[in-house]
Scaffold this motif. Sequence first.
Motif, PDB file in Angstrom:
ATOM      1  N   ILE A 160     -13.523  15.837   6.834  1.00  0.00           N
ATOM      2  CA  ILE A 160     -12.415  15.076   6.264  1.00  0.00           C
ATOM      3  C   ILE A 160     -11.478  14.895   7.763  1.00  0.00           C
ATOM      4  O   ILE A 160     -10.798  16.140   7.952  1.00  0.00           O
ATOM      5  CB  ILE A 160     -11.733  15.721   5.149  1.00  0.00           C
ATOM      6  CG1 ILE A 160     -12.674  15.695   3.937  1.00  0.00           C
ATOM      7  CG2 ILE A 160     -10.416  15.079   4.866  1.00  0.00           C
ATOM      8  CD1 ILE A 160     -12.190  16.662   3.063  1.00  0.00           C
ATOM      9  N   THR A 161     -11.345  13.765   8.150  1.00  0.00           N
ATOM     10  CA  THR A 161     -10.601  13.821   9.299  1.00  0.00           C
ATOM     11  C   THR A 161      -9.078  12.803   9.079  1.00  0.00           C
ATOM     12  O   THR A 161      -8.124  12.849  10.180  1.00  0.00           O
ATOM     13  CB  THR A 161     -11.026  13.011  10.585  1.00  0.00           C
ATOM     14  OG1 THR A 161     -11.602  11.831   9.992  1.00  0.00           O
ATOM     15  CG2 THR A 161     -12.391  13.770  10.736  1.00  0.00           C
ATOM     16  N   ALA A 162      -8.959  12.377   8.001  1.00  0.00           N
ATOM     17  CA  ALA A 162      -7.564  11.682   7.759  1.00  0.00           C
ATOM     18  C   ALA A 162      -7.456  11.793   6.257  1.00  0.00           C
ATOM     19  O   ALA A 162      -8.098  12.459   5.358  1.00  0.00           O
ATOM     20  CB  ALA A 162      -7.826  10.389   8.220  1.00  0.00           C
ATOM     21  N   PRO A 163      -6.084  11.486   5.926  1.00  0.00           N
ATOM     22  CA  PRO A 163      -5.997  11.620   4.266  1.00  0.00           C
ATOM     23  C   PRO A 163      -6.870  10.763   3.572  1.00  0.00           C
ATOM     24  O   PRO A 163      -7.213   9.620   3.881  1.00  0.00           O
ATOM     25  CB  PRO A 163      -4.434  10.959   4.422  1.00  0.00           C
ATOM     26  CG  PRO A 163      -3.941  11.207   5.711  1.00  0.00           C
ATOM     27  CD  PRO A 163      -5.023  11.087   6.606  1.00  0.00           C
ATOM     28  N   SER A 201     -17.094  17.770  -4.116  1.00  0.00           N
ATOM     29  CA  SER A 201     -17.935  18.917  -3.638  1.00  0.00           C
ATOM     30  C   SER A 201     -17.292  19.481  -2.340  1.00  0.00           C
ATOM     31  O   SER A 201     -18.048  19.648  -1.362  1.00  0.00           O
ATOM     32  CB  SER A 201     -19.360  18.317  -3.428  1.00  0.00           C
ATOM     33  OG  SER A 201     -19.798  18.163  -4.915  1.00  0.00           O
ATOM     34  N   VAL A 202     -16.078  19.421  -2.349  1.00  0.00           N
ATOM     35  CA  VAL A 202     -15.206  19.853  -1.180  1.00  0.00           C
ATOM     36  C   VAL A 202     -15.387  21.361  -1.082  1.00  0.00           C
ATOM     37  O   VAL A 202     -15.190  22.284  -1.972  1.00  0.00           O
ATOM     38  CB  VAL A 202     -13.874  19.598  -1.090  1.00  0.00           C
ATOM     39  CG1 VAL A 202     -13.109  20.525   0.278  1.00  0.00           C
ATOM     40  CG2 VAL A 202     -13.594  18.272  -1.054  1.00  0.00           C
ATOM     41  N   PRO A 203     -15.853  21.938   0.082  1.00  0.00           N
ATOM     42  CA  PRO A 203     -16.001  23.391   0.032  1.00  0.00           C
ATOM     43  C   PRO A 203     -14.913  24.332  -0.347  1.00  0.00           C
ATOM     44  O   PRO A 203     -13.761  23.822   0.112  1.00  0.00           O
ATOM     45  CB  PRO A 203     -16.541  23.754   1.633  1.00  0.00           C
ATOM     46  CG  PRO A 203     -16.870  22.288   2.377  1.00  0.00           C
ATOM     47  CD  PRO A 203     -16.182  21.296   1.259  1.00  0.00           C
ATOM     48  N   PRO A 204     -14.726  25.511  -0.614  1.00  0.00           N
ATOM     49  CA  PRO A 204     -13.686  26.250  -1.087  1.00  0.00           C
ATOM     50  C   PRO A 204     -12.801  26.535   0.351  1.00  0.00           C
ATOM     51  O   PRO A 204     -13.393  26.883   1.121  1.00  0.00           O
ATOM     52  CB  PRO A 204     -14.223  27.589  -1.554  1.00  0.00           C
ATOM     53  CG  PRO A 204     -15.823  27.092  -2.176  1.00  0.00           C
ATOM     54  CD  PRO A 204     -16.052  26.058  -1.156  1.00  0.00           C
ATOM     55  N   GLY A 205     -11.627  26.468   0.067  1.00  0.00           N
ATOM     56  CA  GLY A 205     -10.728  26.744   1.370  1.00  0.00           C
ATOM     57  C   GLY A 205     -10.627  25.433   2.176  1.00  0.00           C
ATOM     58  O   GLY A 205      -9.820  25.753   2.916  1.00  0.00           O
ATOM     59  N   ALA A 206     -11.215  24.543   2.085  1.00  0.00           N
ATOM     60  CA  ALA A 206     -11.006  23.432   2.732  1.00  0.00           C
ATOM     61  C   ALA A 206      -9.865  22.620   2.665  1.00  0.00           C
ATOM     62  O   ALA A 206      -9.415  22.552   1.511  1.00  0.00           O
ATOM     63  CB  ALA A 206     -12.327  22.378   2.680  1.00  0.00           C
ATOM     64  N   HIS A 207      -9.118  22.415   3.809  1.00  0.00           N
ATOM     65  CA  HIS A 207      -7.899  21.853   3.613  1.00  0.00           C
ATOM     66  C   HIS A 207      -7.797  20.203   3.774  1.00  0.00           C
ATOM     67  O   HIS A 207      -8.521  19.707   4.783  1.00  0.00           O
ATOM     68  CB  HIS A 207      -6.690  22.196   4.680  1.00  0.00           C
ATOM     69  CG  HIS A 207      -5.308  21.692   4.791  1.00  0.00           C
ATOM     70  ND1 HIS A 207      -4.481  21.809   3.730  1.00  0.00           N
ATOM     71  CD2 HIS A 207      -4.847  20.597   5.643  1.00  0.00           C
ATOM     72  CE1 HIS A 207      -3.456  21.238   3.913  1.00  0.00           C
ATOM     73  NE2 HIS A 207      -3.595  20.392   5.146  1.00  0.00           N
ATOM     74  N   TYR A 208      -7.262  19.518   2.887  1.00  0.00           N
ATOM     75  CA  TYR A 208      -6.974  18.001   3.084  1.00  0.00           C
ATOM     76  C   TYR A 208      -5.864  17.500   2.354  1.00  0.00           C
ATOM     77  O   TYR A 208      -5.235  18.395   1.597  1.00  0.00           O
ATOM     78  CB  TYR A 208      -8.265  17.361   2.233  1.00  0.00           C
ATOM     79  CG  TYR A 208      -8.513  17.632   0.838  1.00  0.00           C
ATOM     80  CD1 TYR A 208      -8.059  16.405  -0.185  1.00  0.00           C
ATOM     81  CD2 TYR A 208      -9.108  18.645   0.265  1.00  0.00           C
ATOM     82  CE1 TYR A 208      -7.914  16.756  -1.314  1.00  0.00           C
ATOM     83  CE2 TYR A 208      -9.087  18.703  -0.869  1.00  0.00           C
ATOM     84  CZ  TYR A 208      -8.636  17.901  -1.829  1.00  0.00           C
ATOM     85  OH  TYR A 208      -8.736  18.012  -3.167  1.00  0.00           O
ATOM     86  N   HIS A 267     -10.414   5.311  -3.215  1.00  0.00           N
ATOM     87  CA  HIS A 267     -11.556   4.926  -3.081  1.00  0.00           C
ATOM     88  C   HIS A 267     -12.505   5.533  -2.121  1.00  0.00           C
ATOM     89  O   HIS A 267     -13.796   5.845  -2.426  1.00  0.00           O
ATOM     90  CB  HIS A 267     -11.686   3.312  -2.604  1.00  0.00           C
ATOM     91  CG  HIS A 267     -11.049   2.160  -3.270  1.00  0.00           C
ATOM     92  ND1 HIS A 267      -9.896   1.875  -3.222  1.00  0.00           N
ATOM     93  CD2 HIS A 267     -11.540   1.757  -4.447  1.00  0.00           C
ATOM     94  CE1 HIS A 267      -9.619   0.910  -4.154  1.00  0.00           C
ATOM     95  NE2 HIS A 267     -10.543   0.955  -4.906  1.00  0.00           N
ATOM     96  N   GLU A 268     -11.991   6.246  -1.097  1.00  0.00           N
ATOM     97  CA  GLU A 268     -12.823   7.544  -0.515  1.00  0.00           C
ATOM     98  C   GLU A 268     -12.927   8.594  -1.211  1.00  0.00           C
ATOM     99  O   GLU A 268     -14.096   9.236  -0.953  1.00  0.00           O
ATOM    100  CB  GLU A 268     -11.963   7.793   0.890  1.00  0.00           C
ATOM    101  CG  GLU A 268     -12.637   8.515   1.829  1.00  0.00           C
ATOM    102  CD  GLU A 268     -11.933   8.906   2.925  1.00  0.00           C
ATOM    103  OE1 GLU A 268     -12.407   9.937   3.783  1.00  0.00           O
ATOM    104  OE2 GLU A 268     -11.025   8.340   3.469  1.00  0.00           O
ATOM    105  N   ALA A 269     -11.983   9.043  -2.025  1.00  0.00           N
ATOM    106  CA  ALA A 269     -12.335  10.234  -3.088  1.00  0.00           C
ATOM    107  C   ALA A 269     -13.428   9.875  -3.918  1.00  0.00           C
ATOM    108  O   ALA A 269     -14.350  10.557  -4.199  1.00  0.00           O
ATOM    109  CB  ALA A 269     -10.985  10.436  -3.582  1.00  0.00           C
ATOM    110  N   ALA A 279      -5.019  19.908 -11.350  1.00  0.00           N
ATOM    111  CA  ALA A 279      -5.461  18.627 -10.912  1.00  0.00           C
ATOM    112  C   ALA A 279      -6.058  18.640  -9.642  1.00  0.00           C
ATOM    113  O   ALA A 279      -7.013  17.812  -9.211  1.00  0.00           O
ATOM    114  CB  ALA A 279      -4.275  17.497 -10.912  1.00  0.00           C
ATOM    115  N   ARG A 280      -5.658  19.232  -8.559  1.00  0.00           N
ATOM    116  CA  ARG A 280      -6.232  19.235  -7.320  1.00  0.00           C
ATOM    117  C   ARG A 280      -7.454  19.808  -7.173  1.00  0.00           C
ATOM    118  O   ARG A 280      -8.583  19.503  -6.605  1.00  0.00           O
ATOM    119  CB  ARG A 280      -5.316  19.846  -6.135  1.00  0.00           C
ATOM    120  CG  ARG A 280      -5.582  19.901  -4.764  1.00  0.00           C
ATOM    121  CD  ARG A 280      -4.454  20.405  -3.739  1.00  0.00           C
ATOM    122  NE  ARG A 280      -5.079  20.192  -2.374  1.00  0.00           N
ATOM    123  CZ  ARG A 280      -5.027  19.175  -1.455  1.00  0.00           C
ATOM    124  NH1 ARG A 280      -4.387  18.033  -1.915  1.00  0.00           N
ATOM    125  NH2 ARG A 280      -5.265  19.317  -0.236  1.00  0.00           N
TER     126      ARG A 280
END
Length: 519
Positions: free
Chosen positions: A63-66, A269-276, A70-72, A260-261
């Motif tokens: 994840i390199t940008a907000p 399936s974002v890894p735990p602790g990943a910031h976005y 549709h990307e989600a 919600a987040r």
Amino acid sequence: MKTETPFCHERHGASRVRALTVLSLSVALASCGSLAPKSFTDEEIRSRVEQDRQVMYADQEPITAPISFHEAAARALKYNLDYRLKLMEDALSQSLNDVANYEMLPRLVAGAGYMGRTNSPGGSSVGIRDNVESLRPSTSQEREHTVASLGFSWNALDFGVSYYRAQQKADQVLMAEERRRKVAQNVLQDVRNSYWRALGAQKLIGQVDTLIGRVERALERARQVEKEGLMPQAEVLAYQRALLDAVNLLTLRRQDLELARAELSALMSVPPGAHYTLATEIEQNLPTVPTDIDKLEHMAMERRPEIMEEWYRKRVTENDIKAAKILLWPNISIDSQFNHDSNKYNYHSQWIDTGLRVSWNILKLAQYPSLKRAHQYQNETDDMRRMALSMAVLTQVRVGVQRYALSLSELDFAEESLRVDQRLLDYSKAAAKSRFDSELEVIRSEARAVLTEYQRYVAYSNAQAAWGRVYNSVGLDVMPDTIESHNVKALASAMQQTMQGWQSSIFVAKASTNTPQEQ
């Protein structure tokens, strides 16, 4: 020159047979001993857990940008484990269909073997009438010899049954595809439910934390005023009670925002602790309430994956009856086999067997009336099941449209409430003085405005969810049949074009009644 006597030859043959017998018994005993239950060790369990965690989050694009909506949705479809499981089941069904097609081929069997015995085979002959031995004991087969064969066979009933089984596997491939479509639609629905609430959380959670800090500081000052007796106790306690109510409401809303987040992260399936972060885009305009319900119902009857899957299931069960009927008729089998035998006593060591056989189990014809009735009842049952499912689908379409209309009304009310509470907050700040009641009114107004803004985001996310249920109830596809690439951006673009195409062709966009909310 030393020659081997028949006795020696017989002894050597017996030793070989004994050796094979001992080897067979050893293998059998070893296999019996390996059936004892054996549980996994703690080290194996830890290794499996670590490996599973690595596979769950492997090969994901960083994840390199907000992240936009549709990307989600694209990330959820690409990395969601439930959807990936359906893709694997789809591939498995296709493989089983390929296997079933090969089962219709004739049989071509090659075989080879070794035969040996401890003594010589053979016999003598006696006369039927006088029991006088007419031949001395003799043999026409070696004690040890090898055989080989290559046989071709074709069975009419096996071919017919395999043909209908192959049709069933082909229909099961289509059923798996419909289940995949349904999972994709459900994943999009879940993302739609979570994304807009998470986007509201991203904006509001900082305001909520700041306001909770202000309320806690105001509570501390109120306790100090009560301790020093600067105000009547009843007034101070009422002030504290109002502040505590505000803290309670704000804390509950903060928990909702955090959940919600977390739900959105699980869907992607974002890894735990990943910031976005989520993209600060203008809210999408919602379509107006559909008026041509008959058109939506007709589309739902044509496109809903559940109805299509049930229709394919009818063909699967119908082919079961057809396969059973095939077995009632005469069977024709054709056989041809090339044989080789190393036995030196044979006059011909190689030969070809051919045969044509017709057989008919006439008693099976008694099953025909029962099979005919079962075929009729099965078709009627499948049709009734599809009718019941279709009625449920039509109900979902109508209920979905009604809920969407109610959610739009709720959104309009929330937007009007937000405008009023923001004006009250501006008035309270302008009229604020150093007295506690003025400060309390400012905090109350600010808390009410934050909570109303939260309710407005909830109303918008509910409207998005209701619109998603209408989209889902009609069975509209998430992605086109073909896309240029399967990376996240390409998937997001394809999904956006597909959904905008459906929306422009079926629904009319509804402009928001308030100034677009920057998110």
